[in-house]
Scaffold this active site. Structure first.
Site, PDB file in Angstrom:
ATOM      1  N   LYS A  78      59.901  60.623  42.416  1.00 52.84           N
ATOM      2  CA  LYS A  78      59.760  60.015  43.747  1.00 52.84           C
ATOM      3  C   LYS A  78      60.986  60.233  44.632  1.00 52.84           C
ATOM      4  O   LYS A  78      60.878  60.333  45.846  1.00 52.84           O
ATOM      5  CB  LYS A  78      59.450  58.529  43.614  1.00 52.84           C
ATOM      6  CG  LYS A  78      58.085  58.296  42.977  1.00 52.84           C
ATOM      7  CD  LYS A  78      57.350  57.154  43.594  1.00 52.84           C
ATOM      8  CE  LYS A  78      55.883  57.168  43.242  1.00 52.84           C
ATOM      9  NZ  LYS A  78      55.615  56.936  41.811  1.00 52.84           N
ATOM     10  N   GLU A 110      55.448  51.387  51.369  1.00 58.54           N
ATOM     11  CA  GLU A 110      54.566  50.580  50.538  1.00 58.54           C
ATOM     12  C   GLU A 110      54.944  50.866  49.088  1.00 58.54           C
ATOM     13  O   GLU A 110      55.472  51.929  48.784  1.00 58.54           O
ATOM     14  CB  GLU A 110      53.107  50.983  50.778  1.00 58.54           C
ATOM     15  CG  GLU A 110      52.637  52.263  50.058  1.00 58.54           C
ATOM     16  CD  GLU A 110      53.301  53.558  50.536  1.00 58.54           C
ATOM     17  OE1 GLU A 110      53.795  53.578  51.687  1.00 58.54           O
ATOM     18  OE2 GLU A 110      53.347  54.530  49.763  1.00 58.54           O
ATOM     19  N   SER A 137      56.504  63.349  34.874  1.00 53.53           N
ATOM     20  CA  SER A 137      56.860  62.794  36.183  1.00 53.53           C
ATOM     21  C   SER A 137      57.906  61.691  36.142  1.00 53.53           C
ATOM     22  O   SER A 137      58.618  61.477  37.129  1.00 53.53           O
ATOM     23  CB  SER A 137      55.596  62.288  36.882  1.00 53.53           C
ATOM     24  OG  SER A 137      54.933  61.340  36.078  1.00 53.53           O
TER      25      SER A 137
HETATM   26  C1  LIG Z   1      54.331  56.992  41.279  1.00 58.14           C
HETATM   27  C2  LIG Z   1      54.285  57.762  40.019  1.00 58.14           C
HETATM   28  C3  LIG Z   1      53.228  58.646  39.725  1.00 58.14           C
HETATM   29  C4  LIG Z   1      52.023  58.801  40.608  1.00 58.14           C
HETATM   30  O1  LIG Z   1      52.265  59.349  41.854  1.00 58.14           O
HETATM   31  P1  LIG Z   1      51.855  60.830  42.278  1.00 58.14           P
HETATM   32  O2  LIG Z   1      51.972  60.795  43.740  1.00 58.14           O
HETATM   33  O3  LIG Z   1      50.473  61.077  41.798  1.00 58.14           O
HETATM   34  O4  LIG Z   1      52.828  61.754  41.641  1.00 58.14           O
HETATM   35  C5  LIG Z   1      53.292  59.398  38.564  1.00 58.14           C
HETATM   36  N1  LIG Z   1      54.325  59.264  37.703  1.00 58.14           N
HETATM   37  C6  LIG Z   1      55.351  58.409  37.937  1.00 58.14           C
HETATM   38  C7  LIG Z   1      56.442  58.333  36.939  1.00 58.14           C
HETATM   39  C8  LIG Z   1      55.368  57.642  39.101  1.00 58.14           C
HETATM   40  O5  LIG Z   1      56.392  56.801  39.318  1.00 58.14           O
END
Ligand SMILES: *Cc1c(COP(=O)(O)O)cnc(C)c1O
Length: 373
Positions: free
Chosen positions: A81, A103, A358
């Site tokens: 993020k 948000e 992610s």
């Molecule tokens: C917020 C988040 C997501 C989901 O958001 P995307 O916009 O689909 O990438 C996925 N993995 C983590 C670790 C997150 O914090």
């Protein structure tokens, strides 16, 4: 800006000039080598980029595949993020806006926004559903420690969907001094394009580090880590797979509709009423998905699949015990599908698979403690 039948700008009249101003500022900034250099420097010096590409040797031997992990869990604040938020916060400053709003659901985007605002000397206000404020008290406190104001939203189901609606309502009344920092590839134009561009650093780095794999796999909530990864492989033969949560599978089980300023695949009932998403991972608890994913789904360039909470819990433990990496529950969706597809033979033996990890699982430890009792 449209992606096939998806995208667009479905906002109240007063927000059209505000979106237009963001679109112009972004186009100008993205074409400016000075802006790109400043963002690169921030990503390197503050956010810890480039993140590593890790060959997952034990998992690979176990599954009969060649798996590499793009380690967004190692980025500052624990997920991808920060890539997007640093870009948008720099843009807000360039536009002369002293204040940013956001948000948040689980609080990850809120924490990243509070972090970028602190670094760049901006005021930050984060809208969060009352239910999430209660469930995610640690992240609420974290945001306040970083100097952000957290506003609980009492409307509707008191979760991310309602927080997003409230942030947009607030923006309508404060466009003069306020920039809206959207957390995924959703929202009115130019947000889906802009957020994808800020997240494309994931895919560009991964391709430079490991070349072109047979498969590229990423989890999809709103779809930003997946879009940022996929965008660097669109011109290749790599098969692109987006993995949704079974209880939030808008691309696999939803239908096109309009939500929060854009048209895309959305979870809805027979009357077109938006349905709440339910997933063990709060970050995938959003009923919509980015419009570009809708286009990739329709054109067949990417495939979308879903996994269950149980598969996700098993994948989380498996990655922790084979590789010594505790993934975020969101990221474990991608691992879970690869484990299933290796078992069923859908992924052929010896295939090379790039998985975007992610985020890290530290934030999910309380959930995991509950699940493993
Ligand atoms: C917020 C988040 C997501 C989901 O958001 P995307 O916009 O689909 O990438 C996925 N993995 C983590 C670790 C997150 O914090």
């Amino acid at each position: 800006m449209r992606f096939g039948d998806h995208g667009g700008r479905y906002v109240p009249e007063p927000l059209i000039p505000a979106c237009e101003a963001v679109a112009e500022a972004f186009a100008d900034a993205w074409a400016d080598p000075g802006f790109r250099a400043e963002l690169d420097t921030l990503l390197r010096q503050h956010a810890g980029r480039p993140t590593t590409l890790t060959p997952a040797a034990n998992l690979s031997a176990d599954l009969g595949l060649r798996v590499t992990l793009k380690r967004e869990d190692l980025a500052h604040t624990g997920s991808h993020k920060i890539n997007n938020v640093l870009g948008q916060a720099l843009l807000a400053r360039r536009m002369g806006k002293p204040r940013i709003i956001a948000e948040t659901g689980a609080g990850q985007h809120g924490v990243a926004t509070a972090t970028a605002a602190a670094l760049l000397g901006l005021d930050a206000t984060v809208f969060m559903g009352q239910k999430d404020v209660e469930r995610q008290s640690l992240n609420v406190f974290r945001m306040r420690l970083l100097g952000a104001e957290v506003v609980p939203v009492h409307a509707g189901s008191r979760t991310l969907k309602d927080a997003t609606s409230e942030a947009m309502r607030h923006w309508v009344a404060h466009t003069e001094d306020t920039y809206y920092c959207v957390g995924s590839v959703i929202g009115p134009h130019p947000y889906p394009t802009m957020v994808r561009e800020f997240q494309s650093v994931i895919g560009i780095e991964a391709r430079g580090q490991g070349g072109i794999p047979d498969y590229v796999v990423a989890c999809v909530g709103g779809g930003s880590n997946a879009a940022g990864t996929f965008s660097a492989f669109l011109d290749t033969d790599a098969t692109l797979i987006g993995v949704e949560a079974d209880g939030g599978a808008a691309l696999t089980k939803g239908a096109p509709g309009v939500l929060h300023g854009f048209r895309g695949y959305i979870l809805q009932d027979a009357h077109g009423q938006v349905v709440e998403a339910h997933s063990i991972s709060a970050g995938l608890d959003y009923p919509g998905t980015g419009p570009e994913h809708g286009h990739w789904r329709d054109s067949g360039r990417a495939r979308y699949v879903s996994v269950t909470d149980d598969e996700v819990l098993a994948a989380t433990t498996h990655l922790a015990r084979t590789e010594g990496i505790l993934p975020a529950l969101e990221s474990a969706h991608a691992i879970a599908w690869v484990m299933r597809a290796a078992r069923t033979g859908e992924l052929p033996r010896g295939a090379s698979v790039l998985i975007t990890l992610s985020g890290r699982g530290d934030k999910d430890v309380p959930t995991l403690m509950g699940a493993h009792q």
